[in-house]
Design an enzyme around this catalytic site. Structure first.
Site, PDB file in Angstrom:
ATOM      1  CE  LYS A 205      62.433  77.387  54.420  1.00 25.39           C
ATOM      2  NZ  LYS A 205      63.115  78.655  54.047  1.00 25.39           N
ATOM      3  CE  LYS A 257      58.336  77.831  52.997  1.00 25.93           C
ATOM      4  NZ  LYS A 257      59.124  79.016  52.593  1.00 25.93           N
ATOM      5  CB  SER A 283      55.288  76.960  45.798  1.00 23.27           C
ATOM      6  OG  SER A 283      56.370  76.085  46.104  1.00 23.27           O
TER       7      SER A 283
END
Length: 332
Positions: A205, A257, A283
């Site tokens: 991440k 991610k 997003s």
């Protein structure tokens, strides 16, 4: 020289275009497919809402009420999606994120609501992190001088795992990028008799600029940044190392991610591990496509499917995406 003396120009023997001539042919030989079962829909539930609240930077995405959340999960199950990932937004935050550990906190009651609605028709996943619940917006508890305390945070994650398990979750998603988080969560679940609850580890991440709209979605209170615990965007080998460590600690699925800016990392992780690999189509990636489509600059539906196909092609077995429900309809 006569016409008979002019050498003929032979066409190519190998013509790859032959397999592109009709939609049926293209479909038959496609190397990569996207199916609803491979998609997970992230869902936000906000404490105290009377009706869903639109998120301005993510057109089409809302903060749900408890009842609209259950309805969205039921629709996801009907569409054949692989899962839903739940994020809770409390009305009150504090320094330790205590609402995340409260059995009556919004995320934990939402888990129970959704499981009661869908049973095991779809995998109910939950974010296991403190950032939505802390008044400073970090993913863990802080030391006196404002640093994220890795080991104190692990203790909170262990309790959070036990509470989410008691609420009925099928899969937890530790996302805070604390060293050792997967091993601590696995031990906590096993120690509480929840050996069958699986772990989707946010393994690679990155400290990404593309998280901006998500912070609106969860009403983030972030002070500063997360660069001391999320990964440096310059590093790919480190992402593989993190994934391998999580597998050693008991992760059932590992995740990269964001997705689009890290497709190379996704491919490396897929080649390095023997467990399923997920990617989060985040997003900012969603918002860019939606904004371009709203301005008439791109074909929105084609761009959605191309985006998801690229993530699958890079190696993702599972994709978390805000387009999951819409994509399932398009794929029909």
């Amino acid at each position: 020289m006569t016409d008979q003396d002019v050498p003929s120009v032979a066409g190519p023997v190998v013509r790859p275009r032959r397999l592109r001539t009709t939609p049926a042919l293209r479909r038959m030989v496609a190397e990569t497919s996207v199916e609803p079962r491979q998609l997970v829909l992230p869902l936000f539930v906000r404490e105290g809402l009377d009706e869903p609240r639109p998120i301005s930077s993510m057109p089409g995405v809302v903060q749900h009420t408890r009842s609209s959340l259950a309805a969205a999960a039921a629709e996801a199950a009907e569409l054949g999606l692989g899962g839903v990932m739940l994020f809770g937004i409390p009305t009150r935050k504090d320094a330790t994120g205590s609402g995340a550990l409260d059995p009556d906190g919004i995320l934990n009651v939402a888990i129970s609501d959704v499981v009661a609605e869908v049973g095991d028709a779809i995998t109910v996943m939950s974010d296991l992190c403190l950032d939505e619940f802390t008044d400073h917006g970090h993913c863990g508890v802080l030391t006196a001088d404002g640093r994220v305390d890795n080991d104190a945070t692990l203790a909170a994650y262990a309790e959070m795992a036990r509470v989410q398990a008691a609420a009925g979750v099928h899969m937890v998603g530790p996302s805070g990028m604390m060293d050792g988080q997967v091993g601590v969560v696995r031990a906590a679940l096993d120690g509480a008799g929840h050996q069958d609850i699986s772990i989707l580890a946010y393994s690679a991440k990155y400290a990404s600029a593309f998280f901006g709209p998500f912070r609106e979605a969860v009403d983030s209170s972030l002070e500063g940044d997360r660069r001391t615990y999320q990964q440096d965007p310059a590093n790919a080998i480190e992402g593989v190392r993190e994934a391998l460590l999580d597998v050693e600690q008991g992760a059932d699925i590992v995740m990269v991610k964001p997705a689009l800016a890290y497709l190379d990392v996704l491919r490396r992780v897929r080649d390095a591990v023997s467990v399923p690999v997920a990617a989060y189509n985040i997003s900012g990636e969603y918002a860019m496509v939606e904004a371009a489509a709203a301005n008439g600059w791109i074909d929105r539906e084609a761009a959605i499917l191309e985006t998801l196909t690229s993530i699958r092609r890079a190696g993702a077995d599972v994709i978390l995406t805000y387009w999951a429900a819409e994509a399932a309809r398009l794929l029909r």
